[in-house]
Structures are given as C-alpha cells and as structure tokens.
Design an enzyme around this catalytic site. Structure first.
Site, PDB file in Angstrom:
ATOM      1  N   VAL A   1       0.867  -1.171   0.000  1.00  0.00           N
ATOM      2  CA  VAL A   1       0.000   0.000   0.000  1.00  0.00           C
ATOM      3  C   VAL A   1       0.906   1.223   0.000  1.00  0.00           C
ATOM      4  O   VAL A   1       1.795   1.342   0.852  1.00  0.00           O
ATOM      5  CB  VAL A   1      -0.923   0.012   1.229  1.00  0.00           C
ATOM      6  CG1 VAL A   1      -1.818   1.250   1.216  1.00  0.00           C
ATOM      7  CG2 VAL A   1      -1.770  -1.260   1.281  1.00  0.00           C
TER       8      VAL A   1
ATOM      9  N   HIS B   1      10.254   5.275  -2.867  1.00  0.00           N
ATOM     10  CA  HIS B   1       8.788   5.370  -2.886  1.00  0.00           C
ATOM     11  C   HIS B   1       8.244   4.589  -1.690  1.00  0.00           C
ATOM     12  O   HIS B   1       8.282   3.360  -1.683  1.00  0.00           O
ATOM     13  CB  HIS B   1       8.252   4.806  -4.215  1.00  0.00           C
ATOM     14  CG  HIS B   1       6.849   5.222  -4.525  1.00  0.00           C
ATOM     15  ND1 HIS B   1       6.424   5.565  -5.801  1.00  0.00           N
ATOM     16  CD2 HIS B   1       5.752   5.324  -3.716  1.00  0.00           C
ATOM     17  CE1 HIS B   1       5.131   5.883  -5.759  1.00  0.00           C
ATOM     18  NE2 HIS B   1       4.699   5.724  -4.506  1.00  0.00           N
ATOM     19  N   LEU B   2       7.759   5.319  -0.719  1.00  0.00           N
ATOM     20  CA  LEU B   2       7.232   4.690   0.500  1.00  0.00           C
ATOM     21  C   LEU B   2       6.175   3.654   0.160  1.00  0.00           C
ATOM     22  O   LEU B   2       5.307   3.901  -0.681  1.00  0.00           O
ATOM     23  CB  LEU B   2       6.584   5.752   1.393  1.00  0.00           C
ATOM     24  CG  LEU B   2       7.494   6.808   2.018  1.00  0.00           C
ATOM     25  CD1 LEU B   2       6.649   7.970   2.535  1.00  0.00           C
ATOM     26  CD2 LEU B   2       8.310   6.199   3.150  1.00  0.00           C
ATOM     27  N   HIS B   3       6.234   2.495   0.811  1.00  0.00           N
ATOM     28  CA  HIS B   3       5.169   1.502   0.626  1.00  0.00           C
ATOM     29  C   HIS B   3       5.097   0.616   1.863  1.00  0.00           C
ATOM     30  O   HIS B   3       6.119   0.178   2.379  1.00  0.00           O
ATOM     31  CB  HIS B   3       5.372   0.676  -0.643  1.00  0.00           C
ATOM     32  CG  HIS B   3       6.712  -0.002  -0.739  1.00  0.00           C
ATOM     33  ND1 HIS B   3       7.861   0.668  -1.093  1.00  0.00           N
ATOM     34  CD2 HIS B   3       7.080  -1.280  -0.513  1.00  0.00           C
ATOM     35  CE1 HIS B   3       8.881  -0.175  -1.090  1.00  0.00           C
ATOM     36  NE2 HIS B   3       8.433  -1.374  -0.732  1.00  0.00           N
ATOM     37  N   TRP B   4       3.882   0.390   2.322  1.00  0.00           N
ATOM     38  CA  TRP B   4       3.655  -0.457   3.484  1.00  0.00           C
ATOM     39  C   TRP B   4       3.369  -1.869   3.015  1.00  0.00           C
ATOM     40  O   TRP B   4       2.501  -2.080   2.153  1.00  0.00           O
ATOM     41  CB  TRP B   4       2.460   0.064   4.297  1.00  0.00           C
ATOM     42  CG  TRP B   4       2.811   1.197   5.217  1.00  0.00           C
ATOM     43  CD1 TRP B   4       3.042   1.109   6.556  1.00  0.00           C
ATOM     44  CD2 TRP B   4       2.964   2.592   4.880  1.00  0.00           C
ATOM     45  NE1 TRP B   4       3.337   2.358   7.069  1.00  0.00           N
ATOM     46  CE2 TRP B   4       3.297   3.285   6.062  1.00  0.00           C
ATOM     47  CE3 TRP B   4       2.871   3.320   3.680  1.00  0.00           C
ATOM     48  CZ2 TRP B   4       3.517   4.667   6.092  1.00  0.00           C
ATOM     49  CZ3 TRP B   4       3.094   4.687   3.710  1.00  0.00           C
ATOM     50  CH2 TRP B   4       3.412   5.341   4.899  1.00  0.00           C
TER      51      TRP B   4
END
Ligand SMILES: [Zn+2]
Length: 165
Positions: free
Chosen positions: A64, A121-124
């Site tokens: 996400v 790119h931040l992603h959880w």
C-alpha cells in the site's frame, strides 16, 4: 483454498533478484501505464494505490503506497498519509474476507539499511499470516505458477473491491 494458494509461499531471496537502485520505480511505472492487471495494481484512489507484491512472502502479500513518489514520511502531506492508511485498513478488511488469516505483519521498510527494495517510494507491506505458516516455506522454482497465482489473486482482490463499491 489452502492448497490452491500453497505455491505462493516462497522466499523473495531465493527467487528474485533485488532491483538495482537506479531502476525506474515500479510503482510509478505501473501507475503511468493503463494495464493495472499486468502491473498488479489492485486499487487506485486519488492519493494512494495498492500493488500486489510480485515476490510475495506469503499468500495475499500487498503493498500500500501513496501515489506520489516520495521516500520520506515527512514528505507526505497529511491527506496523503491519511488516505494511504485508510487504504491500508480497507485492504486488511478485504484480505480478512478473502483469506481469513489469523493475523498480519504490516510494516514499512524505511531506507536501504532497513531492507527497503524501493527506498524512493514509501510503501507499506501487508502480509497475511496463518498459524504455523512459518513451518512451511518451500522454494518455488516454476515462475509460471507464481504468475498465475498472482493473476488469480489480482482477480479476487479487485472483484472484492468492486463488490464493496
Ligand atoms: Zn515511485
């Protein structure tokens, strides 16, 4: 169901090469394209997106992310952070309905040193967990099997999202 998804349980390290740091961002590349299925994009909201992990640790492993290419939490506007977390919550609900996991590992790898494969790119990561799943981690060598499973998961998740409206 358990059998159908068994081929998924694989090790990233054993099957995938880590992308070079100067590779284009796969999240942005997917968002710029219009084939969400091929890019494993399960959801786009105005400020966030959901991508199936091409190298899953477990069944249903999702990423996400905010739509914007930002690598630091401080770069996220409050609305981006909120919407990304709302999307994360929504995806847990979707996975609950689809797979009935016993729990989840949800987390953000911030920076190379923490193991982020895509530090820009931040992603959880959202990784469903089942009791005893750590006892069963075969290495899958047939890439076609994995791709079919990912495609099947994409279909399940997007169908569920459409049902939810
Ligand atoms: Zn990006």
């Amino acid at each position: 169901m358990e059998q159908l998804w068994a081929p998924w349980r694989l090790s990233y390290v054993a099957t995938a090469k880590a992308p070079a740091t100067d590779d284009p961002c796969f999240i942005c590349r997917g968002l710029a394209d219009d084939d969400d299925r091929a890019n494993l994009i399960a959801l786009r909201t105005p400020l966030s997106t959901v991508v199936l992990n091409r190298f899953p640790y477990n069944n249903g492993h999702l990423l996400v992310a905010p739509r914007a290419h930002k690598g630091q939490l401080d770069e996220l506007a409050p609305a981006e952070l909120l919407e990304t977390m709302e999307t994360l919550r929504r995806m847990v609900r979707v996975l609950d309905g689809l797979m009935k996991p016993d729990g989840y590992n949800i987390g953000l790898n911030l920076g190379h040193a923490a193991g982020a494969g895509l530090p820009g790119h931040l992603h959880w990561h959202v990784v469903p967990r089942w009791h005893g799943d750590t006892n069963f981690m075969p290495v899958v060598s047939d890439v076609k099997v994995i791709v079919q499973s990912l495609d099947a998961l994409w279909e399940l998740v997007t169908a569920r999202l459409r049902e939810e409206g």
